[in-house]
Motif scaffolding. Structure first.
Motif, PDB file in Angstrom:
ATOM      1  N   LEU A  67       0.850  -1.191   0.000  1.00  0.00           N
ATOM      2  CA  LEU A  67       0.000   0.000   0.000  1.00  0.00           C
ATOM      3  C   LEU A  67       0.884   1.238   0.000  1.00  0.00           C
ATOM      4  N   ASN A  68       0.291   2.353  -0.383  1.00  0.00           N
ATOM      5  CA  ASN A  68       1.044   3.610  -0.318  1.00  0.00           C
ATOM      6  C   ASN A  68       0.282   4.641   0.487  1.00  0.00           C
ATOM      7  N   LYS A  69       1.044   5.456   1.200  1.00  0.00           N
ATOM      8  CA  LYS A  69       0.437   6.551   1.976  1.00  0.00           C
ATOM      9  C   LYS A  69       0.373   7.768   1.066  1.00  0.00           C
ATOM     10  N   ARG A  70      -0.824   8.360   0.964  1.00  0.00           N
ATOM     11  CA  ARG A  70      -1.022   9.455   0.018  1.00  0.00           C
ATOM     12  C   ARG A  70      -0.321  10.731   0.455  1.00  0.00           C
ATOM     13  N   LYS A  71       0.347  11.367  -0.516  1.00  0.00           N
ATOM     14  CA  LYS A  71       1.049  12.616  -0.253  1.00  0.00           C
ATOM     15  C   LYS A  71       0.144  13.819  -0.522  1.00  0.00           C
ATOM     16  N   ILE A  72      -0.947  13.587  -1.259  1.00  0.00           N
ATOM     17  CA  ILE A  72      -1.775  14.706  -1.730  1.00  0.00           C
ATOM     18  C   ILE A  72      -3.228  14.527  -1.295  1.00  0.00           C
ATOM     19  N   SER A  73      -3.959  15.649  -1.330  1.00  0.00           N
ATOM     20  CA  SER A  73      -5.408  15.611  -1.090  1.00  0.00           C
ATOM     21  C   SER A  73      -6.099  15.060  -2.328  1.00  0.00           C
ATOM     22  N   PRO A  74      -7.276  14.473  -2.235  1.00  0.00           N
ATOM     23  CA  PRO A  74      -7.989  14.193  -0.981  1.00  0.00           C
ATOM     24  C   PRO A  74      -7.390  13.005  -0.225  1.00  0.00           C
ATOM     25  N   HIS A  75      -7.703  12.950   1.068  1.00  0.00           N
ATOM     26  CA  HIS A  75      -7.251  11.862   1.941  1.00  0.00           C
ATOM     27  C   HIS A  75      -5.731  11.788   2.073  1.00  0.00           C
ATOM     28  N   ARG A  76      -5.099  12.958   2.194  1.00  0.00           N
ATOM     29  CA  ARG A  76      -3.667  13.010   2.438  1.00  0.00           C
ATOM     30  C   ARG A  76      -3.339  12.243   3.718  1.00  0.00           C
ATOM     31  N   ASP A  77      -2.236  11.474   3.698  1.00  0.00           N
ATOM     32  CA  ASP A  77      -1.767  10.674   4.847  1.00  0.00           C
ATOM     33  C   ASP A  77      -2.621   9.435   5.124  1.00  0.00           C
ATOM     34  N   TYR A  78      -3.599   9.169   4.286  1.00  0.00           N
ATOM     35  CA  TYR A  78      -4.337   7.911   4.385  1.00  0.00           C
ATOM     36  C   TYR A  78      -3.673   6.887   3.463  1.00  0.00           C
ATOM     37  N   TRP A  79      -3.854   5.616   3.795  1.00  0.00           N
ATOM     38  CA  TRP A  79      -3.277   4.550   2.977  1.00  0.00           C
ATOM     39  C   TRP A  79      -4.197   4.197   1.830  1.00  0.00           C
ATOM     40  N   ASP A  80      -3.584   3.897   0.708  1.00  0.00           N
ATOM     41  CA  ASP A  80      -4.317   3.673  -0.533  1.00  0.00           C
ATOM     42  C   ASP A  80      -3.572   2.616  -1.335  1.00  0.00           C
ATOM     43  N   THR A  81      -4.246   2.073  -2.333  1.00  0.00           N
ATOM     44  CA  THR A  81      -3.520   1.254  -3.295  1.00  0.00           C
ATOM     45  C   THR A  81      -2.751   2.179  -4.231  1.00  0.00           C
ATOM     46  N   VAL A  82      -1.681   1.690  -4.804  1.00  0.00           N
ATOM     47  CA  VAL A  82      -1.017   2.403  -5.890  1.00  0.00           C
ATOM     48  C   VAL A  82      -2.031   2.524  -7.027  1.00  0.00           C
ATOM     49  N   GLY A  83      -1.966   3.615  -7.760  1.00  0.00           N
ATOM     50  CA  GLY A  83      -2.879   3.723  -8.896  1.00  0.00           C
ATOM     51  C   GLY A  83      -3.260   5.146  -9.194  1.00  0.00           C
ATOM     52  N   GLY A  84      -4.221   5.292 -10.089  1.00  0.00           N
ATOM     53  CA  GLY A  84      -4.675   6.624 -10.475  1.00  0.00           C
ATOM     54  C   GLY A  84      -5.548   6.540 -11.710  1.00  0.00           C
ATOM     55  N   PHE A  85      -5.754   7.681 -12.313  1.00  0.00           N
ATOM     56  CA  PHE A  85      -6.671   7.757 -13.449  1.00  0.00           C
ATOM     57  C   PHE A  85      -5.992   7.329 -14.745  1.00  0.00           C
ATOM     58  N   VAL A  86      -6.785   6.713 -15.603  1.00  0.00           N
ATOM     59  CA  VAL A  86      -6.307   6.338 -16.940  1.00  0.00           C
ATOM     60  C   VAL A  86      -6.298   7.595 -17.805  1.00  0.00           C
ATOM     61  N   ASN A  87      -5.172   7.841 -18.476  1.00  0.00           N
ATOM     62  CA  ASN A  87      -5.068   9.016 -19.348  1.00  0.00           C
ATOM     63  C   ASN A  87      -5.796   8.792 -20.663  1.00  0.00           C
ATOM     64  N   VAL A  88      -6.203   9.885 -21.282  1.00  0.00           N
ATOM     65  CA  VAL A  88      -6.801   9.809 -22.614  1.00  0.00           C
ATOM     66  C   VAL A  88      -5.781   9.225 -23.591  1.00  0.00           C
ATOM     67  N   GLY A  89      -6.188   8.244 -24.372  1.00  0.00           N
ATOM     68  CA  GLY A  89      -5.303   7.656 -25.373  1.00  0.00           C
ATOM     69  C   GLY A  89      -4.464   6.493 -24.867  1.00  0.00           C
ATOM     70  N   GLU A  90      -4.580   6.205 -23.583  1.00  0.00           N
ATOM     71  CA  GLU A  90      -3.775   5.160 -22.952  1.00  0.00           C
ATOM     72  C   GLU A  90      -4.630   3.898 -22.778  1.00  0.00           C
ATOM     73  N   THR A  91      -4.020   2.714 -22.847  1.00  0.00           N
ATOM     74  CA  THR A  91      -4.759   1.505 -22.499  1.00  0.00           C
ATOM     75  C   THR A  91      -4.761   1.362 -20.972  1.00  0.00           C
ATOM     76  N   VAL A  92      -5.687   0.538 -20.473  1.00  0.00           N
ATOM     77  CA  VAL A  92      -5.733   0.273 -19.032  1.00  0.00           C
ATOM     78  C   VAL A  92      -4.418  -0.383 -18.583  1.00  0.00           C
ATOM     79  N   GLU A  93      -3.910  -1.301 -19.407  1.00  0.00           N
ATOM     80  CA  GLU A  93      -2.649  -1.986 -19.077  1.00  0.00           C
ATOM     81  C   GLU A  93      -1.499  -0.981 -18.962  1.00  0.00           C
ATOM     82  N   GLN A  94      -1.453  -0.031 -19.892  1.00  0.00           N
ATOM     83  CA  GLN A  94      -0.409   1.003 -19.828  1.00  0.00           C
ATOM     84  C   GLN A  94      -0.571   1.858 -18.578  1.00  0.00           C
TER      85      GLN A  94
END
Ligand SMILES: [Zn+2]
Length: 173
Positions: free
Chosen positions: A58-85
């Protein structure tokens, strides 16, 4: 408030021509320029890896929202990118390590940020293929946790869904 209600309650005028928007069954609609604003969720990936002890990364978030809470690694899929990428890019950005997908675990709808924007989060398990784990980008700290002793401060509802999926399956063995 659901994300859909937020959109309907707070978007009043067409961003292209400033005409008052009309509510349709699946979208907000501009009767002047015919722009449609749909209620689609933003696509995001949640990525975990296990160590040899079966503990989950797990990773501890550096940014808002939920700064300092634990989260899975990850984020939003960019336009033009595959989910795998997106999985590989987010993992590299936040851990400095390369990975490959070994399993798709499922998905959960959620909301993000003060706007409560709708998201849909796809859950992936990866194997680390190269590199040394080092927290970077949005991650303040990385750590492995036993599924029986997870941190109390978990960032998002969808993170809890994913961790429960992992716990239930590991508990069966
Ligand atoms: Zn318009």
């Amino acid at each position: 408030m659901t994300a859909d209600q937020h959109l309907i309650n707070n978007y009043h005028f067409c961003p292209q021509c400033k005409t008052a928007l009309v509510k349709d069954s699946s979208c907000l609609f501009c009767p002047n320029c015919h722009l449609k604003i749909y209620h689609n969720p933003a696509l995001a990936v949640a990525v975990i890896a296990f160590n040899q002890q079966g503990e989950v990364l797990l990773n501890k978030r550096k940014i808002s929202p939920h700064r300092d809470y634990w989260d899975t690694v990850g984020g939003f899929v960019n336009v033009g990118e595959t989910v795998e990428q997106a999985v590989e890019r987010e993992f590299l950005e936040e851990t400095q390590a390369h990975c490959k997908i070994v399993r798709y675990w499922g998905s959960a709808p959620d909301v993000y940020g003060p706007e409560q924007s709708a998201t849909i989060n796809l859950f992936f398990e990866v194997k680390i293929t190269s590199g040394q784990l080092q927290a970077s980008d949005d991650a303040a700290e990385l750590a492995f946790f036993s599924l029986d002793r997870l941190p109390k401060k978990i960032a998002f509802a969808n993170t809890k869904v994913f961790l429960n999926l992992l716990k239930n399956e590991k508990g069966k063995k």
